[in-house]
Structure formats: structure tokens, C-alpha cells
Design a protein around this motif. Structure first.
Motif, short mmCIF file in Angstrom:
data_model
loop_
_atom_site.label_atom_id
_atom_site.label_comp_id
_atom_site.label_asym_id
_atom_site.label_seq_id
_atom_site.Cartn_x
_atom_site.Cartn_y
_atom_site.Cartn_z
N ASP A 163 150.87 104.02 16.39
CA ASP A 163 151.35 104.76 17.56
C ASP A 163 152.09 103.87 18.54
O ASP A 163 152.45 104.29 19.62
CB ASP A 163 150.17 105.45 18.25
CG ASP A 163 149.13 104.45 18.72
OD1 ASP A 163 149.17 103.28 18.31
OD2 ASP A 163 148.25 104.85 19.52
N LYS A 164 152.33 102.64 18.17
CA LYS A 164 153.03 101.68 19.03
C LYS A 164 154.53 101.95 19.03
O LYS A 164 155.09 102.36 18.03
CB LYS A 164 152.78 100.23 18.58
CG LYS A 164 151.33 99.84 18.59
CD LYS A 164 150.83 99.79 20.01
CE LYS A 164 149.37 99.45 20.05
NZ LYS A 164 148.82 99.62 21.38
N THR A 165 155.15 101.71 20.17
CA THR A 165 156.61 101.89 20.27
C THR A 165 157.34 100.56 20.23
O THR A 165 158.57 100.54 20.20
CB THR A 165 156.97 102.63 21.57
OG1 THR A 165 156.48 101.87 22.68
CG2 THR A 165 156.38 104.02 21.59
N THR A 166 156.59 99.49 20.27
CA THR A 166 157.20 98.15 20.20
C THR A 166 156.59 97.38 19.06
O THR A 166 155.49 97.67 18.60
CB THR A 166 156.98 97.36 21.51
OG1 THR A 166 155.56 97.18 21.69
CG2 THR A 166 157.58 98.06 22.70
N GLY A 167 157.29 96.38 18.62
CA GLY A 167 156.78 95.52 17.56
C GLY A 167 156.28 94.22 18.16
O GLY A 167 155.83 94.17 19.30
N VAL A 168 156.40 93.16 17.40
CA VAL A 168 156.00 91.85 17.87
C VAL A 168 156.99 91.36 18.93
O VAL A 168 158.15 91.76 18.93
CB VAL A 168 155.88 90.85 16.71
CG1 VAL A 168 154.77 91.25 15.76
CG2 VAL A 168 157.18 90.68 15.97
N ASP A 169 156.51 90.51 19.83
CA ASP A 169 157.38 89.99 20.89
C ASP A 169 158.28 88.87 20.40
O ASP A 169 159.42 88.76 20.82
CB ASP A 169 156.54 89.50 22.07
CG ASP A 169 155.81 90.63 22.75
OD1 ASP A 169 156.38 91.73 22.87
OD2 ASP A 169 154.64 90.43 23.17
N GLU A 170 157.75 88.02 19.53
CA GLU A 170 158.52 86.88 19.04
C GLU A 170 158.18 86.59 17.58
O GLU A 170 157.09 86.91 17.12
CB GLU A 170 158.23 85.61 19.86
CG GLU A 170 158.82 85.62 21.24
CD GLU A 170 160.31 85.60 21.27
OE1 GLU A 170 160.94 85.09 20.33
OE2 GLU A 170 160.89 86.09 22.25
N VAL A 171 159.11 85.97 16.90
CA VAL A 171 158.92 85.49 15.54
C VAL A 171 159.36 84.04 15.54
O VAL A 171 160.42 83.69 16.05
CB VAL A 171 159.77 86.30 14.52
CG1 VAL A 171 159.71 85.68 13.14
CG2 VAL A 171 159.33 87.75 14.49
N PHE A 172 158.52 83.18 14.96
CA PHE A 172 158.81 81.75 14.94
C PHE A 172 158.78 81.23 13.50
O PHE A 172 157.93 81.63 12.71
CB PHE A 172 157.78 80.96 15.76
CG PHE A 172 157.72 81.38 17.20
CD1 PHE A 172 158.70 81.01 18.09
CD2 PHE A 172 156.67 82.18 17.66
CE1 PHE A 172 158.65 81.39 19.41
CE2 PHE A 172 156.61 82.56 18.98
CZ PHE A 172 157.60 82.17 19.86
N PHE A 173 159.70 80.32 13.21
CA PHE A 173 159.64 79.59 11.94
C PHE A 173 158.76 78.38 12.18
O PHE A 173 159.05 77.54 13.03
CB PHE A 173 161.03 79.12 11.49
CG PHE A 173 161.96 80.24 11.12
CD1 PHE A 173 161.58 81.21 10.20
CD2 PHE A 173 163.22 80.32 11.67
CE1 PHE A 173 162.44 82.24 9.85
CE2 PHE A 173 164.09 81.35 11.31
CZ PHE A 173 163.70 82.30 10.40
N THR A 174 157.68 78.27 11.44
CA THR A 174 156.83 77.09 11.54
C THR A 174 157.05 76.16 10.35
O THR A 174 156.46 75.10 10.29
CB THR A 174 155.35 77.49 11.65
OG1 THR A 174 155.02 78.38 10.58
CG2 THR A 174 155.08 78.20 12.98
N GLY A 175 157.88 76.59 9.43
CA GLY A 175 158.31 75.78 8.30
C GLY A 175 159.54 76.42 7.70
O GLY A 175 159.64 77.64 7.61
N PHE A 176 160.50 75.59 7.32
CA PHE A 176 161.76 76.13 6.78
C PHE A 176 162.34 75.09 5.82
O PHE A 176 162.84 74.06 6.26
CB PHE A 176 162.75 76.41 7.92
CG PHE A 176 163.86 77.34 7.55
CD1 PHE A 176 163.78 78.67 7.90
CD2 PHE A 176 164.97 76.89 6.86
CE1 PHE A 176 164.80 79.56 7.57
CE2 PHE A 176 165.99 77.76 6.52
CZ PHE A 176 165.90 79.10 6.87
N VAL A 177 162.21 75.35 4.51
CA VAL A 177 162.68 74.39 3.51
C VAL A 177 163.61 75.11 2.54
O VAL A 177 163.26 76.15 2.00
CB VAL A 177 161.49 73.78 2.74
CG1 VAL A 177 161.98 72.82 1.65
CG2 VAL A 177 160.52 73.08 3.67
N MET A 178 164.78 74.52 2.32
CA MET A 178 165.71 75.02 1.31
C MET A 178 166.01 73.86 0.36
O MET A 178 166.33 72.77 0.77
CB MET A 178 167.02 75.52 1.94
CG MET A 178 166.83 76.76 2.76
SD MET A 178 168.34 77.65 3.24
CE MET A 178 169.54 76.44 3.55
#
Length: 179
Positions: A163-178
């Protein structure tokens, strides 16, 4: 008469030295108070007063409810584990990407919804991740765009499944490997 002059000179020296001591003590006290006040100011005990235009006041009034809610409820973090791993096809330089993601929200119920529906969220994020262009993800702008896409994908699931109208406030990359 010479003795009387010597006594008078001694009294003047005593008066001058006692005035010097008093001035030194008062100066030390004032300096100590200034150092304590400066330390408390830098620690955030005495926040600076805001001086702004009426535009700032209007903008502040509009966002005051939202800011008050965020101030009263600090961000709570939820790492999405295990890390997301996907293969890239068609790029000989980069074949694999592994991303660790942490989401943050002020509303604990949103994070509970993310946890409850994590299989759906993980599926959507893996599909999103595998559809990315590795050349774009090498840039900072590409990573920021991708972060926004992740946030929107999670928001979509949270809104549809609760029933929420909003999602998460922030998304963070805590690891990023290519690789």
C-alpha cells in the motif's frame, strides 16, 4: 625622604603587577570560553542560523514536511545479498559484472516489503543488469543512470505489492566489478 620615595615606588609596582595578573586571568578566561564555544559550534551543538531570501523560505515551507519526516526517521540500510552477477554477450573486453547493492529508506515498512518480495526484485534487477551496455557502465554517468534505473525498478515492485506510494529513498553500490 629617600626612604619614603622607595616605599612609594614599591607600592606602584605592586599595583601595576596586580592589575597585570587580573588582566591575564580575565584574558585567559575569555580565551578559554571562546575555544569552548568554537568547539561546540564545530561539533554541531550550536547550528548556524540560516539567513535567506523569501524564495528559500517558500521552498522550505513546501519541503518542510518531507524534511521533518526524514529528520525524525533516519535512513535504514538493507543490503541485497548475495551480490548480483550477470554475463555480457558480444563484448570481448568485458564479459562479467558483479554488483553489490544496498538500499536505504526512512520507512522500515518499505524495507520489509523489499525483503518480502526480494525474489521478484532480484529477478528484475538481474534482467536489468544483463541488458546494460558495458561501455556505458564504465563511466560515472552510466553508473548513476543505472543506479536510478535500479531505484525505479525497486519502487515499481514496492508500489505494486504494497500500500506504499513510494519506494526506497536511495540505492547504493557497495561493490562494482566488471571483468
Amino acid at each position: 625622604m629617600a626612604e619614603k620615595e622607595k616605599l612609594d615606588l614599591g607600592d606602584e609596582k605592586t599595583k601595576k603587577s596586580s592589575k597585570g595578573i587580573i588582566l591575564a586571568v580575565v584574558g585567559t578566561i575569555v580565551l578559554t570560553l571562546a575555544v569552548v564555544a568554537g568547539t561546540l559550534y564545530f561539533l554541531g551543538i550550536f547550528p548556524p542560523k540560516e539567513h535567506g531570501s523569501s524564495e528559500r523560505a517558500q521552498a522550505g515551507a513546501e519541503g518542510s514536511h518531507e524534511e521533518a519526516a526524514k529528520a525524525s526517521h533516519p535512513l535504514v540500510y538493507l543490503p541485497l545479498t548475495p551480490p548480483f552477477t550477470a554475463n555480457f554477450k558480444g563484448d570481448p573486453e568485458v564479459r562479467l559484472i558483479q554488483v553489490e547493492i544496498t538500499v536505504a529508506a526512512t520507512d522500515k515498512a518499505v524495507l520489509d516489503t523489499v525483503t518480502k518480495h526480494s525474489p521478484m526484485i532480484r529477478n528484475n534487477l538481474l534482467l536489468l543488469l544483463s541488458s546494460q551496455d558495458p561501455a556505458v557502465l564504465k563511466t560515472a554517468e552510466g553508473k548513476e543512470t543505472f543506479r536510478g534505473q535500479i531505484k525505479e525498478s525497486i519502487k515499481k515492485v514496492v508500489v505494486e505489492q504494497s500500500d506504499k506510494t513510494t519506494g526506497v529513498d536511495e540505492v547504493f553500490f557497495t561493490g562494482f566489478v566488471m571483468q
